[in-house]
Design a protein around this motif. Structure first.
Motif, mmCIF file in Angstrom:
data_model
loop_
_atom_site.group_PDB
_atom_site.id
_atom_site.type_symbol
_atom_site.label_atom_id
_atom_site.label_comp_id
_atom_site.label_asym_id
_atom_site.label_seq_id
_atom_site.Cartn_x
_atom_site.Cartn_y
_atom_site.Cartn_z
ATOM 1 N N ASN A 97 -43.144 84.736 57.791
ATOM 2 C CA ASN A 97 -42.279 85.213 56.709
ATOM 3 C C ASN A 97 -40.961 85.698 57.302
ATOM 4 O OD1 ASN A 97 -45.257 85.701 55.913
ATOM 5 N ND2 ASN A 97 -44.201 85.812 53.951
ATOM 6 N N PRO A 98 -40.082 84.776 57.694
ATOM 7 C CA PRO A 98 -38.851 85.166 58.399
ATOM 8 C C PRO A 98 -37.981 86.123 57.584
ATOM 9 C CG PRO A 98 -39.203 82.788 58.483
ATOM 10 C CD PRO A 98 -40.186 83.322 57.510
ATOM 11 N N ALA A 99 -37.520 87.169 58.238
ATOM 12 C CA ALA A 99 -36.685 88.179 57.586
ATOM 13 C C ALA A 99 -35.208 87.856 57.764
ATOM 14 C CB ALA A 99 -36.984 89.555 58.161
ATOM 15 N N ASP A 100 -34.400 88.331 56.815
ATOM 16 C CA ASP A 100 -32.960 88.208 56.961
ATOM 17 C C ASP A 100 -32.420 89.383 57.770
ATOM 18 O OD1 ASP A 100 -32.773 90.414 55.247
ATOM 19 O OD2 ASP A 100 -32.103 89.236 53.514
ATOM 20 N N GLU A 101 -31.090 89.523 57.839
ATOM 21 C CA GLU A 101 -30.480 90.563 58.668
ATOM 22 C C GLU A 101 -30.789 91.974 58.165
ATOM 23 O OE1 GLU A 101 -27.531 89.206 55.540
ATOM 24 O OE2 GLU A 101 -28.969 88.264 56.933
ATOM 25 N N ASN A 102 -31.251 92.075 56.920
ATOM 26 C CA ASN A 102 -31.616 93.385 56.362
ATOM 27 C C ASN A 102 -33.118 93.630 56.366
ATOM 28 O OD1 ASN A 102 -28.906 94.189 55.661
ATOM 29 N ND2 ASN A 102 -28.994 92.697 53.993
#
Length: 286
Positions: free
Chosen positions: A31-36
């Motif tokens: 579940n790749p996260a974004d910069e936040n």
């Protein structure tokens, strides 16, 4: 009977909250996260057309909350409940029954809308019966401090005030309760009190609407439990019992919150129950 996926809108949630004690270095692989640190989440609901009955399972966040509120959840994409219903030739006034797996805002917010002059609220499905269960209703209308921010009174109380609230009757001691709506229900208490997991017999398959028992494919390992769960130590055996049954009976798991995997099957592996195959809704529901 016909089944239709109803996409009500995508949003994002904090990856750490979604995976509890599991380190980001592990959950970020699935579940790749974004910069936040936010991960993609869907609000994929299910419409059941069976004779004269048109039942919608869950209905997303709705659109009546403030811009500030929606800002917390980074809405993305172009889906909406009304557009999704229209895709299959339906309107919200056609819905005869709203089945709510539980009353957290991202599952029931679409139940209620502003009235025309925004002076108060009204039910969004004027011809529908709204179904929950008595234990969960009591839990949601007298919320604990942990869940209070998820049980919003404006999403819940207008249903009762309209006279359209109905309670599913539960058969004690049975793994699956056969509901008034014609499908089976598996009750679980780890995420919240008496959340309901529908089991729908469709053609030669059993379609299970996963709600928050299995938010995403990344949550298949038993210890991967959301920080949002009120009883995480109970979620694990409930999930284990369900997943073992899913393998044994070849259930098709309809993923409400997984933005990138719509329906999956599972199998036993040396690491435990894991995904066997993934399908688009059109492959299984047509």
């Amino acid at each position: 009977m016909k089944l239709y996926p109803i996409e009500t809108g995508n949003f994002k949630l904090d990856g750490g909250a979604m995976f509890g004690v599991v380190p980001k270095t592990i959950w970020n692989r699935t579940n790749p996260a974004d910069e936040n640190n936010l991960i993609d989440i869907a609000a994929r609901c299910l419409l059941i057309q069976d004779g004269n009955r048109l039942t919608l399972i869950d209905n997303g966040m709705g659109n009546k909350q403030s811009e500030k509120f929606f800002g917390y959840y980074s809405l993305w994409g172009t889906h909406s409940l009304d557009k999704s219903l229209a895709k299959y030739g339906f309107h919200r006034d056609d819905i005869t029954d709203i089945f709510l797996t539980h009353l957290h805002f991202d599952h029931c917010g679409g139940s209620v809308q502003w009235n025309k002059d925004k002076t108060g609220y009204e039910v969004a499905f004027k011809n529908a019966k709204y179904w929950t269960n008595e234990n969960h209703w009591e839990w949601a209308t007298k919320p604990n401090l942990r869940e209070k921010a998820s049980f919003l009174s404006e999403n819940i109380l207008p249903i009762q005030e309209s006279g359209q609230l109905h309670f599913i009757k539960r058969s004690e001691g049975d793994l699956l309760t056969t509901s008034e709506l014609g499908f089976g229900i598996y009750y679980v208490d780890g995420h919240t009190e008496k959340m309901m997991i529908p089991h729908i017999q469709y053609q030669d398959k059993t379609i299970c609407f996963m709600a928050d028992l299995l938010p995403t494919v990344g949550h298949l390992p038993l210890p991967y439990v959301m920080g949002y769960d009120t009883r995480p130590l109970l979620t694990m055996p409930e999930k284990a019992k369900f997943l073992n049954a899913a393998v044994e009976n070849n259930y098709y798991l309809f993923m409400e919150h997984d933005a990138h995997n719509e329906i999956i099957t599972v199998e036993n592996t040396e690491k435990g129950v894991r995904m066997k195959a993934v399908f688009n809704c059109d492959e299984i529901l047509n």
